[in-house]
Structures are given as C-alpha cells and as structure tokens.
Design a protein around this motif. Structure first.
Motif, PDB file in Angstrom:
ATOM      1  N   ASN A 193     -21.585   5.047  19.114  1.00 57.02           N
ATOM      2  CA  ASN A 193     -21.651   5.807  20.354  1.00 57.02           C
ATOM      3  C   ASN A 193     -21.859   7.275  20.016  1.00 57.02           C
ATOM      4  O   ASN A 193     -20.919   7.989  19.691  1.00 57.02           O
ATOM      5  CB  ASN A 193     -20.354   5.616  21.146  1.00 57.02           C
ATOM      6  CG  ASN A 193     -20.434   6.237  22.521  1.00 57.02           C
ATOM      7  OD1 ASN A 193     -21.136   7.229  22.734  1.00 57.02           O
ATOM      8  ND2 ASN A 193     -19.722   5.663  23.454  1.00 57.02           N
ATOM      9  N   ARG A 195     -22.761   9.912  21.772  1.00 52.81           N
ATOM     10  CA  ARG A 195     -22.173  10.939  22.621  1.00 52.81           C
ATOM     11  C   ARG A 195     -20.668  11.063  22.346  1.00 52.81           C
ATOM     12  O   ARG A 195     -20.128  12.162  22.242  1.00 52.81           O
ATOM     13  CB  ARG A 195     -22.390  10.599  24.087  1.00 52.81           C
ATOM     14  CG  ARG A 195     -21.878  11.688  25.004  1.00 52.81           C
ATOM     15  CD  ARG A 195     -21.349  11.124  26.301  1.00 52.81           C
ATOM     16  NE  ARG A 195     -22.412  10.622  27.152  1.00 52.81           N
ATOM     17  CZ  ARG A 195     -22.676  11.152  28.345  1.00 52.81           C
ATOM     18  NH1 ARG A 195     -22.013  12.180  28.774  1.00 52.81           N
ATOM     19  NH2 ARG A 195     -23.595  10.631  29.090  1.00 52.81           N
ATOM     20  N   GLY A 196     -20.031   9.903  22.187  1.00 51.82           N
ATOM     21  CA  GLY A 196     -18.610   9.931  21.862  1.00 51.82           C
ATOM     22  C   GLY A 196     -18.364  10.674  20.564  1.00 51.82           C
ATOM     23  O   GLY A 196     -17.402  11.445  20.451  1.00 51.82           O
ATOM     24  N   ILE A 198     -20.131  13.106  19.241  1.00 44.87           N
ATOM     25  CA  ILE A 198     -20.255  14.556  19.446  1.00 44.87           C
ATOM     26  C   ILE A 198     -19.004  15.097  20.125  1.00 44.87           C
ATOM     27  O   ILE A 198     -18.469  16.138  19.754  1.00 44.87           O
ATOM     28  CB  ILE A 198     -21.503  14.868  20.291  1.00 44.87           C
ATOM     29  CG1 ILE A 198     -22.762  14.553  19.502  1.00 44.87           C
ATOM     30  CG2 ILE A 198     -21.509  16.322  20.742  1.00 44.87           C
ATOM     31  CD1 ILE A 198     -24.026  14.725  20.285  1.00 44.87           C
ATOM     32  N   LEU A 199     -18.494  14.342  21.104  1.00 43.18           N
ATOM     33  CA  LEU A 199     -17.359  14.840  21.869  1.00 43.18           C
ATOM     34  C   LEU A 199     -16.080  14.890  21.049  1.00 43.18           C
ATOM     35  O   LEU A 199     -15.154  15.612  21.400  1.00 43.18           O
ATOM     36  CB  LEU A 199     -17.151  13.986  23.127  1.00 43.18           C
ATOM     37  CG  LEU A 199     -18.242  14.140  24.193  1.00 43.18           C
ATOM     38  CD1 LEU A 199     -17.969  13.252  25.378  1.00 43.18           C
ATOM     39  CD2 LEU A 199     -18.374  15.596  24.630  1.00 43.18           C
ATOM     40  N   PHE A 647     -29.846  14.958  25.755  1.00 48.06           N
ATOM     41  CA  PHE A 647     -28.835  14.744  24.755  1.00 48.06           C
ATOM     42  C   PHE A 647     -28.343  13.319  24.791  1.00 48.06           C
ATOM     43  O   PHE A 647     -28.206  12.728  25.841  1.00 48.06           O
ATOM     44  CB  PHE A 647     -27.683  15.702  25.050  1.00 48.06           C
ATOM     45  CG  PHE A 647     -26.369  15.165  24.636  1.00 48.06           C
ATOM     46  CD1 PHE A 647     -25.966  15.313  23.334  1.00 48.06           C
ATOM     47  CD2 PHE A 647     -25.582  14.478  25.519  1.00 48.06           C
ATOM     48  CE1 PHE A 647     -24.768  14.802  22.936  1.00 48.06           C
ATOM     49  CE2 PHE A 647     -24.389  13.966  25.112  1.00 48.06           C
ATOM     50  CZ  PHE A 647     -23.979  14.136  23.821  1.00 48.06           C
ATOM     51  N   ALA A 652     -28.139  11.550  31.234  1.00 51.22           N
ATOM     52  CA  ALA A 652     -28.849  11.173  32.449  1.00 51.22           C
ATOM     53  C   ALA A 652     -30.245  11.774  32.506  1.00 51.22           C
ATOM     54  O   ALA A 652     -30.978  11.519  33.423  1.00 51.22           O
ATOM     55  CB  ALA A 652     -28.054  11.641  33.663  1.00 51.22           C
ATOM     56  N   THR A 653     -30.611  12.588  31.527  1.00 45.93           N
ATOM     57  CA  THR A 653     -31.852  13.335  31.642  1.00 45.93           C
ATOM     58  C   THR A 653     -33.073  12.481  31.391  1.00 45.93           C
ATOM     59  O   THR A 653     -34.103  12.686  31.991  1.00 45.93           O
ATOM     60  CB  THR A 653     -31.868  14.470  30.632  1.00 45.93           C
ATOM     61  OG1 THR A 653     -31.426  13.949  29.382  1.00 45.93           O
ATOM     62  CG2 THR A 653     -30.996  15.587  31.088  1.00 45.93           C
TER      63      THR A 653
END
Lengths: 664, 262
Positions: A193, A195-196, A198-199, A647, A652-653
């Motif tokens: 994951n 995004r996870g 990065i967060l 990203f 959502a982009t």
C-alpha cells in the motif's frame, strides 16, 4: 542413473532461471513492473565483466559518450566481479531514477513498453560496443570451477552444484532481508500500500532505488556466473527472461522460495527432456525444452485467471484516446498516391525502404487492433506472421496452389494460430497476457520454426514469385531493377487498403464493441456484449493482418527464414506502434516510417552512412522517453495533451479515463 | 459567511506558540479544480478539533492537503511551525504528523506488529517503547500481534490504523472517518480513545467524523464545512447547541442561509 545425472546437470540452467526470477520478483516488489529487460540487464553486466577480464576496459552503456575506457590491466576475477557489481548497482539506480520512478503511477502498458525499450536498448548497445564479437557465443572462462565431480556413477561439472548452492543462498539472504530488516519491511509495505507507506513516513523512491540496485546486481551476478553454462549472446541470453518470469509467476511475483523451487525445476526438467529425446526417438527433436516455461505459464494462468477482471488489472483506461477515424481514408489515400508516384522514380534503396515501411505499417495495424482498440496485448505478432509465410510456401510447393490461393491459405493458417495464441486472453489480461503471448511466441519459434520440413531448415524456404494471369507481381529482377516497381506499388496498395479497412472497422459496430471492451470489460459484459467473442474476433483480425504482412515479407525477401520472424521483432513492433500512436491507424502509418530498414533508415543513411547502426539504440531510447513523457504516442500527443499526474495508487486524481468518442 | 458562535475562546483568532497546525486561507482540490475554498483553522497541542460536514463538503480533501498529499492552490499549511512538505510527503510523517486516511491504508500482507513497526526508525529500544504506547491505548491488539492485518475485523483494522499512527508518537494526528463501516457500539469505544491520545501524548487531533454527537462529545472545538467553505466554528459545546445549523448543513437547503443571515 542417467536420469539423475541429467537432472543434476539441469541444476545449472535451473539456477540461472531461479536467480533471474528472484531479480524479477525484487523489481516487481519495488515498482509493480514485470521487467522484461531483466535478463538483458544481466547480459550487459556480464559483457562488462568478461570484457574487464580480457582487456581491462570498462564498457559503459550510455549512448553518445565514449564507449569504453581503460580501467586496469588484467584484473583478477574478484576485482572484475566487484567492479561489475558496482556498475550493476549504478545501472539499477539509473534505471529506477530515469525510467521506473517516473512511471510509478503510469498505466501498466507504459511500464511494459518502457521495459521493452530498455530491452531493445541494451541489446543494441552491446551490439554497438562489441560489434561482431557480441554475436559469436564465445567459450567463456567463468569464475566458478568446472572440473567434473564424481559422485557414485554421476559425473557432473562442479559449477552446476555451485550455481544451485549460490542461488539457494541468495534466496535465503533475500528472504531474511525482506523479513527482518527495516528496508525489507518498508519494501513489503510499499508493495502492499504505497499511500499508507508514505503516510507512515516511508519514501517509496528510496525503497525503489535500493531494490532496483539489488535487482540489477542479482541479474548481473546470475549471468556472469552462469555464462559458461547458458552461453553469452545478446538476444538469446536476454530471452532467458521468459523462463525467469515463468518461475516467478506462480508465486505472483512475490514469493522468493516459490521462484527458486520452480526455477530449479524448470531447468532440471529441461535437461531431462534432452535425455529423453535421446532415449525415446519418437519425441520431437527440437523445441520441447522451451515448451516447459510455456507450460508453467499457461497452467498458472489457466488456474488463476478470471473471465472478468478484478478492479486493478485492466490496462484499457489509460490507453490513448481512440479518436474518430473519418479523416483516415483521405490521408491514407494521399500517402499512397505520393508513395506510389515516388516508387516510380526513386532508386532501389528507397524502393526497398518503401516496401519495408508498407509491411511494417500492416504489422503496426495488427497491434493497433489488439492493443489500441481492444486493450489486450500480444507479443506473438511476428510468430503468427512467420507461420503465414511458411504455410504459404508449403501451399505453393507441396500443394501446387497458385498465387492468390497460396497466400490466402497462409493467412488463414495464421488466423487459426493467432486464435490459439489468443486463447489465454479469454481469462488473463494486462501483463499476464503479455507474458502468456510472449511464451507462446517463443514456443512457436522453437517448435514450429525449427521444424525443417516446414521451414526448409537452415537454408530457409523459397517463396515462389507471385504472378496473376502471366503478369509478374513479384519483386525479383536483375541488378538495379530489384525490387520491381510493380511489387512496391502492390505492397503500398495493400498497406493503404489495410489502413482504410481498420479505420472503417473502428467506426463500425464491431469497433464500438472493441472500444467498449477496452474501456471496461465488466461494463461491456453488463451491456450485453459477448466480451470473449469480441476479443477473439479482434485477435483474428489482427492475425489476418500479421499474416498478410508475413506473406508480403516472404515475397519481398523471396527466401523465407525463421530469423526474420523472431520474438525480438514482435517486441520492437509493439513498442514502435506504441511510440507512434497505438490507438490510431495513422499511428500505424507513422510506425511504418519509423521501422528499422524503412523510410527513416533510408533517410538517415542518405544523410550519414554510419548513422543507421545507432537506430536500434536510438529506438530504445525513444521508446523509454515516449513511455515516460508521451503516453499518448506521437499521433495522440498532437490532438490531446493529457499528462497523468497525482499521487499514490489510490489518489482520486488519475481515475478519469479519457472519454471514448462514440460517434454513431 | 462564517457564523462564529465562539466569542472569547474562538480558536481561529490566535495561533499560539503551542499551535501544531495552522491552516491559512487554504484552497485545494483535484486537477486544479478547488474543492475547499479559503479555509483557515488552527489546532493546538492537546486539543481535539472535529471537522464536520456532509458528504462532499471537502473534509477528506482538507486532510489530504494538510498532510502534503494534495497541492494547495492558494493559502498555506504550517505543521509544527514548518510549511508542509509537498514534494516528499513522507517527510511530514517523520516530523510528527500522522494521518489515518479513510481507507485506513493498512498493509494487508504484513502482521499487526509489522504494521506498527514499519513507520518507525528501526532502532530496537525506540520500537519497543512505541509499541507499548500503541498497545496501551489498544490493548485488544496485544493478542493479535502476529496476525496478518488483512485478516482482522473492520473494528480491529481501524484500531490498528489509529495505533499505527499513535506508535509514531505524533504531535499532530489527522483521523478521517474512523467510524466508516463500524457498528455504533464500536465507535463509542474508539472515540474516547482519541480523547485519551490527545490528553496523554499532548498531540493535536483533527478529527473528521460523521457521528456528529459522539464527535462533539469528545472534541474541544468543532468546525462545520459545507461545499468547501467554513460555515460554523467554535467550542464543541457551543456548536452542539446550534443543532439547527448543523442539520441545515447536512441536509442542505434554504434554512442554512436563513440562519447565517441572522
């Protein structure tokens, strides 16, 4: 006992497959890409090592810089190996930074094309740097001991054992690393994951960089150590990626031990087949060994595949827009008239270039149909074309069929074979389909093209010159009259008709169904479209185009040999079609112009005699640039500039697919 | 436009030295189209701020912009006194910002313990201390440490997502729709833990929540977003008293304009 001996001998080949498979797994974890250039990277590093050993020169891979410089006199094995590993790490870092990091969130097809570009580039650059030396498979003195080891009745070279031990050790280190180091944990997190990751403060770029360095070093070490076993040759060695991918596939490109076990097993079974071919005389002489990876791939995909895709496995949504084709017939007509008039006046070199470009246009149209319009991918285009060419020769030689019938029969056979290679497309898509068709192409090359009765063996088969009612349509002529103008115009005419035909198909109800399947298979099925039939129709149409191109290239060369229908050519064709604009018949015209030996080559040759040798390498670079910067291709970029950005996989982009233009 | 119910302790007025998040006149959105317009807010250390509003109001978008994942079209975001890093968003996490996104972004193939460790520096002592902090708040996870995250129940996954953020000992914690897909009884258990985290760690918490009453029950301050604009802000108790405004915000329509005019 001979069985055991052969199985143990097979450990050598199996270890290479397993080691390359491990690298494929590492690269996939880092960038979610199946790196078709993985074995090619190892091939280049191995060339660096053996050149260091023999001359002390360091050969660098960047085009435009001096190719080699002297580093040290006669380095030892260890020194050379260390230097080669440093070069590998640097190459891995460069490849990640320049190619796969920018493509982190791009469409899977863009990543496939980029890895094909890298594949083409590396083979070309080794050809440039080593010239004729690269083609001959030299007898190499590898770093591993290779005296015979006797163990009971079994006498096997020691390096086979060494290779197996080393690959298991490497797998163990990787497994430990992924399990117990922080980098390993971070890699698994990013792969799971992004995004996870990065967060929680992990940099996917740093993780990707480290993994790409490891992957390239693995590839280099594998080929260096195994070169005496597998031979070192730019294209053969690079195609070892097929069994390597087969080894990694059952573990979903994620399992270290699965890859090693299956890789070793593939090598051992291949070796045992060699033994059985000696014992059981009824077995076919050739090709069976290459069938083993294909069997693994097909079995895995057949057991795994789903008739409808899951949420993440389509490549359709980010393909270039398949625009209206209303303006195609006039453009194609104009190009045809200009080319035909030119054909009457230009010299032999340019006439040959016109033929090559016309045939390449038809090949590219085949890719436009399958990939551009239906969102599937096939890497077996040239294999299908070759089948058509040889079937035509057999039809005219053995069945005595005359001109229009023999090529038509050839094309019909191509459609059947193309249909068969497309069967995996019913259940698999995206990257897995690319892998399945690539394995199918290799199998055709090994099983069919090496069948001497069918292909005329090493000498090739002679295609009878086409003639209709006593009118000679073929290219044959004496001296500067070759190729004859009639044949040039005939080829151009057929290419133009194909362009118009595909354009009209795109606007028909068939074309709308193709685009519906491309956009969303589940939605298409829900709207009442028979997805499987639509896909197979498209593959049949594409195979007919490929068959026509194969028949024409058989006529133009008059001697048909298997070498003109290699897997490599299929890869290059898909890549160039993508570069030119994969969702447009005009893109296919552009692809024809760009093809090796076509109009661009002729132009470059006229300007500078030496330049054309760089064309392959430049093509590779262009492909990578196109995949990274212009996902719409040359034709698409002019009409619509849309740069995917944003990203993470889940942002959502980037979920807006380009609207498909459905004109009634 | 903003109806400020708060008078004295209105939290928009004075970014103090203990402010962990200062958002000033922020506009952000997707592909250049703004979803949130002209938003200003402050979160102080040890304070829970609830960000309320109907679907599509821009709550999640605001959080993504605060954690550096989405670009700011105008305005600025300062986290712990520094502008948020949008070029390398992972750096914000290392500086003490933790974001629990709506989809939880767990690593399904990693075990619970690995999920908790992955964001930490890798030093053993620090790891152990952080794990203890996380498990203190979520003792249920203690017996699940070697289970793969993908196999946890929804509530356990949500606990793990928050615990993973807590393990990094954040100074600013963003939590997005913690209650999504969870039974109200589970939410009733989870929300007080958020309060404890703010109190124990002294972290500022920006909480996006659909369970308005429960969120107001634990928050110090509350903000109401509607169509990307702030329509109400103030102390949680005072916002809770303006039920009419909240309902108007959620149900949309005329009444909200009416009340704003008063």
């Amino acid at each position: 006992m001979t069985h055991l001996t052969f199985l143990i001998v097979g450990l050598g080949g199996g270890a290479v497959i397993a080691a390359l498979g491990l690298g494929v797994v590492v690269a996939h974890r880092a960038s979610r890409v199946v790196n078709f250039a993985h074995a090619a990277m190892g091939m280049y590093i191995a060339f660096v090592y053996y050149e260091l050993r023999s001359t002390g020169d360091l050969v660098q891979p960047l085009l435009g810089l001096p190719g080699r410089f002297h580093l040290i006199d006669r380095p030892t094995e260890v020194t050379a190996f260390v230097i080669a590993m440093v070069v590998a790490a640097l190459c891995g870092a460069f490849i990640h930074a320049v190619i796969f990091r920018p493509l982190r969130n791009a469409a899977p097809l863009a990543r496939v094309v980029a890895s094909l570009g890298l594949f083409v580039y590396l083979i070309a650059i080794v050809g440039l740097r080593f010239g004729s030396q690269s083609a001959s498979s030299r007898v190499l003195e590898g770093p591993l001991p290779n005296e015979l080891v006797t163990w009971g009745d079994i006498r096997v070279p020691a390096d086979r054992y060494w290779l197996a031990v080393i690959v298991v050790a490497a797998a163990f280190v990787l497994w430990l690393g992924y399990r117990y180091t922080h980098l390993g944990l971070a890699t698994r997190a990013v792969a799971g994951n992004e995004r996870g990751a990065i967060l929680v403060g992990i940099s996917p770029n740093a993780v990707g960089l480290a993994n790409w360095m490891v992957a390239t070093m693995l590839a280099g070490a594998a080929i260096i150590l195994a070169a005496p076993v597998v031979r070192l040759d730019p294209s053969t060695t690079s195609l070892l990626v097929v069994p390597a991918v087969a080894a990694a596939l059952p573990g979903r490109f994620n399992s270290v031990w699965g890859t090693v076990v299956i890789g070793l097993a593939i090598g051992m079974v291949q070796s045992e087949i060699l033994n059985l071919q000696g014992e059981w005389t009824w077995l076919p002489r050739i090709g069976l060994q290459q069938g083993v990876p294909l069997l693994v791939i097909v079995a895995t995909l057949a057991l795994r595949g789903d008739v409808l895709p899951d949420r993440s496995s389509t490549l359709g949504s980010t393909l270039p827009q398949a625009g209206d084709t209303r303006n195609v017939p006039p453009i194609a007509g104009l190009v045809f008239v200009m080319a035909a008039i030119a054909a009457l006046f230009v010299n032999a070199e340019w006439r040959s270039a016109l033929i090559v470009s016309a045939i390449a246009t038809i090949f590219a149209l085949s890719v436009v149909v399958v990939t551009g319009y239906v969102g599937q991918i096939s890497l077996a285009t040239f294999a299908v074309a070759g089948v058509a060419a040889f079937a035509m020769v057999r039809a005219s030689d053995d069945l005595g069929l005359a001109f229009p019938l023999a090529p038509l029969l050839g094309i019909a056979v191509a459609v059947v074979v193309g249909y068969l290679t497309a069967l995996p497309a019913v259940r698999v898509r995206g990257l897995n389909l690319a892998i399945a068709t690539l394995a199918g192409a290799v199998a055709i090359e090994e099983l069919v093209f090496k069948w001497a009765w069918f292909t005329g063996g090493f000498a090739g088969a002679t295609a009878e010159s086409p003639s209709l009612f006593g009118w000679d349509l073929g290219p044959e002529a004496i001296g500067a009259a070759f190729p004859r103008r009639t044949f040039v115009v005939l080829t151009l005419l057929l290419a133009a008709l194909c362009v118009v035909g595909v354009a009209n198909l795109r606007r028909s109800s068939t074309g709308r169904r193709w685009l519906a399947v491309r956009a969303n298979e589940r939605a298409a099925a829900a709207a009442g479209i028979a997805v499987v039939r639509v896909k197979l129709t498209a593959f049949a149409a594409a195979s007919a185009l490929a068959g026509l191109a194969g028949v024409l290239s058989a006529y133009s060369a008059s001697i048909v040999s298997a070498s003109s229908f290699g897997v490599f050519d299929s890869l290059v064709t898909v890549a160039i079609a993508y570069l030119a604009g994969i969702a447009s018949p005009i893109g296919a015209l552009v692809a024809g112009g760009l093809a090796e030996g076509g109009l661009l080559t002729a132009l470059v040759d006229t300007v500078n005699d030496d330049a054309s040798q760089y064309q392959f390498a430049v093509n590779g670079v262009l492909l990578i640039v196109a995949a990274v910067k212009f996902p719409q291709g040359i034709v698409g970029t002019g009409t619509r500039a849309r740069r995917p950005s944003g990203f993470g996989a889940g942002a959502a982009t980037d979920q807006t697919s380009p609207p498909v233009n459905h004109r009634p | 436009m903003t109806a400020s119910v708060a008078s004295g302790s209105g939290q928009r007025q004075r970014p103090t030295s203990e402010a962990v998040l200062v958002v000033d006149n922020l506009s952000t959105g997707y592909s250049g189209v703004p979803v949130v317009r002209g938003l200003s807010l402050t979160v102080n250390a040890g304070e829970v701020v609830a960000l309320l509003g109907p679907n599509g109001a821009g709550k999640s978008t605001t959080l993504l912009a605060v954690s550096g994942v989405l670009p700011a079209l105008t305005g600025s975001v300062e986290v712990l006194g520094n502008p948020v890093d949008r070029r390398a968003p992972h750096r914000n996490a290392r500086r003490g910002l933790a974001h629990v996104p709506e989809d939880r972004s767990l690593f399904a193939d990693l075990t619970v313990a690995e999920n908790l460790e992955v964001g930490l520096s890798g030093r053993r002592s620090a790891t152990r201390r952080a794990l203890n902090v996380a498990l203190d708040h979520f003792p249920e996870l203690g017996s699940l440490t070697s289970r793969r995250a993908g196999l946890l129940s929804g509530g356990e996954q949500q606990m793990l997502a928050v615990a993973r953020a807590v393990a990094t000992e954040p100074r600013l914690l963003l939590i997005d729709e913690m209650s999504l897909g969870l039974a109200p009884i589970v939410v009733e258990r989870l929300l007080p833990i958020v309060r404890n985290i703010a109190d124990d760690l002294g972290a500022g918490v920006l909480l996006v929540e659909q369970h308005v009453d429960m969120a107001l029950g634990i928050a110090d301050h509350a903000l109401l977003l509607d169509h990307g604009e702030l329509t109400l802000s103030g102390a949680a108790s005072e916002v809770a008293a303006r039920r009419d405004l909240i309902e108007a915000g959620y149900l949309g329509g005329v009444s909200s304009t009416e009340h704003r005019a008063t």
